[in-house]
Design an enzyme around this catalytic site. Sequence first.
Site, short mmCIF file in Angstrom:
data_model
loop_
_atom_site.label_atom_id
_atom_site.label_comp_id
_atom_site.label_asym_id
_atom_site.label_seq_id
_atom_site.Cartn_x
_atom_site.Cartn_y
_atom_site.Cartn_z
N TYR A 55 32.41 2.89 96.17
CA TYR A 55 31.46 2.09 95.39
C TYR A 55 32.12 1.61 94.12
CZ TYR A 55 26.76 1.24 96.93
OH TYR A 55 25.68 0.69 97.55
N GLU B 282 30.52 -1.05 91.78
CA GLU B 282 29.71 -2.07 91.10
C GLU B 282 30.32 -2.40 89.75
OE1 GLU B 282 25.69 -0.63 90.96
OE2 GLU B 282 25.31 -1.21 93.04
N ASP C 274 32.04 -27.34 97.59
CA ASP C 274 32.03 -26.25 98.56
C ASP C 274 33.13 -26.55 99.58
OD1 ASP C 274 31.63 -24.56 100.68
OD2 ASP C 274 29.46 -24.83 100.77
N THR D 161 35.05 -20.13 101.61
CA THR D 161 35.07 -18.93 102.45
C THR D 161 36.53 -18.59 102.67
OG1 THR D 161 35.16 -20.10 104.56
CG2 THR D 161 32.96 -19.60 103.69
N LYS E 111 37.70 -19.22 107.28
CA LYS E 111 37.79 -20.42 108.12
C LYS E 111 39.25 -20.88 108.14
CE LYS E 111 32.91 -21.33 107.48
NZ LYS E 111 31.85 -22.26 107.02
N ARG F 156 36.38 -12.18 106.61
CA ARG F 156 35.09 -12.85 106.45
C ARG F 156 34.57 -12.62 105.03
NH1 ARG F 156 32.07 -15.28 109.98
NH2 ARG F 156 33.88 -15.04 111.32
C1 LIG Z 1 30.59 -22.02 106.63
C2 LIG Z 1 30.07 -22.69 105.43
C3 LIG Z 1 29.36 -21.96 104.45
C4 LIG Z 1 28.85 -20.57 104.64
O1 LIG Z 1 29.69 -19.59 104.95
P1 LIG Z 1 29.15 -18.19 105.50
O2 LIG Z 1 30.26 -17.29 105.18
O3 LIG Z 1 28.89 -18.41 106.96
O4 LIG Z 1 27.91 -17.85 104.78
C5 LIG Z 1 29.02 -22.61 103.29
N1 LIG Z 1 29.32 -23.91 103.11
C6 LIG Z 1 29.95 -24.64 104.03
C7 LIG Z 1 30.25 -26.08 103.75
C8 LIG Z 1 30.34 -24.06 105.24
O5 LIG Z 1 30.93 -24.80 106.17
#
Ligand SMILES: *Cc1c(COP(=O)(O)O)cnc(C)c1O
Length: 419
Positions: free
Chosen positions: A60, A62, A206, A232, A235, A241
């Site tokens: 933990y 935090e 994003d 993220t 990807k 993840r």
């Molecule tokens: C995949 C994605 C997310 C979210 O990611 P998660 O880890 O699945 O919550 C946010 N924004 C965009 C543009 C994405 O393609």
Amino acid sequence: MSMINNELNRNPLQAVDPEVYTTIAAEQKRQQENLIMIASENLVSRAVLEAQGSVLTNKYAEGYPGSRYYGGCTYVDQAESLACERARQIYKAEHVNVQPHSGTSANMAVFLAVLKPGDRILGMDLSHGGHLTHGSKVNISGRYYQSFSYKVEPDSCLLNLEEVRKTAREIRPKLIIAGASSYPRLIDYDGFANIAREIGAVFLVDMAHTAGLVAAGVHPNPVLCSDIVTATTHKTFRGPRGGVIFSRQKFAVSIDKAVFPGLQGGPLMHIIAAKAVAFKEAQLPSYAAYQKNVLANASALSEALIDLGFSLVTGGTDTHLVLVDLRNKKISGMEAEKLLERAGIIVNKNVIPFDPKGANNPSGIRLGSPTLTSRGMKPPQMREIADLIEQAIAGRNNGGSLARIKQQVDSMCSEYPAY
Ligand SMILES: *Cc1c(COP(=O)(O)O)cnc(C)c1O
């Protein structure tokens, strides 16, 4: 306790839980024996897997390095500091927070940091390639905030910044979001930044899908022109993840407070350590070569599909993904997804802009190159796969043809092992 230790010392998972062990083994086999073309997926390295499966899951922590709510944080502090330092360097960011559990959590933290409920946000329409968390009515972003969207152009399916500007001036949102999940072209981040500046909005990019391309320098870096960037790590980036937030120094305190204690409790220290490993890998020369191949493969796939008579949204790609409009092939996205899965090619059905059939029965499929590129495949293999996709769709009423295609998929998969 000693029983658990004894089990752990033998063959831990298989001994403790044969059902889950078997399930994981089956999933590993599935990943090996299929051509996985889900644009948002990838294959992490064994080093990342090892960090993710480590004893850091027990801790933990935090708070943030140097100021935690728990004792015993010496080593997890080191792990988190390494992750932050490497991430800051790669993306030239003033501030970074590596604690968000996912891309969605990262976006929610940004909203919590810069918005009040009822504030206006402007993002890309979900059905035109945007993400659920950019103001969709079924998501918290569209329920707690007044959300508006911009769309792509009807003919080209490209973004038109003059239209975005018009909408932004009319709506006067507090936050403008650029970034997408199924837009195959580069996004003009500088152009968006100008619009945000003109109306005094906070500008969020994003880059969930493209973080790996940016890290390798094969895509422009939005951190340089925006207020805040979310990403993220699982990807194109090819890490564990999870989510990350980059920001200007002036948002640092509010972002950190929004992540913890605003939105999350204890950070996932095993995942943060794995993020640090992935950031280290992203600084290797082999990583830049990998991301170049991701782009070359998507481009080769796109050209081969066009040659075979497929219609691609925007006519091609600048990214790792290709969006195929299947209407001229007289097959729905759903049917194509199922058919290709029987042949061992894994894709996802996807809406195309102005989809006449709607989101429940969309007219397209989305294909991505990151996972196959991680297996070492190159443009010749992409052309072969485009052929297989065409044959599967053209011969869809002929069971024998699908079996032949599956055999070719099997042989490609064994030639390019996933691990
Ligand atoms: C995949 C994605 C997310 C979210 O990611 P998660 O880890 O699945 O919550 C946010 N924004 C965009 C543009 C994405 O393609």
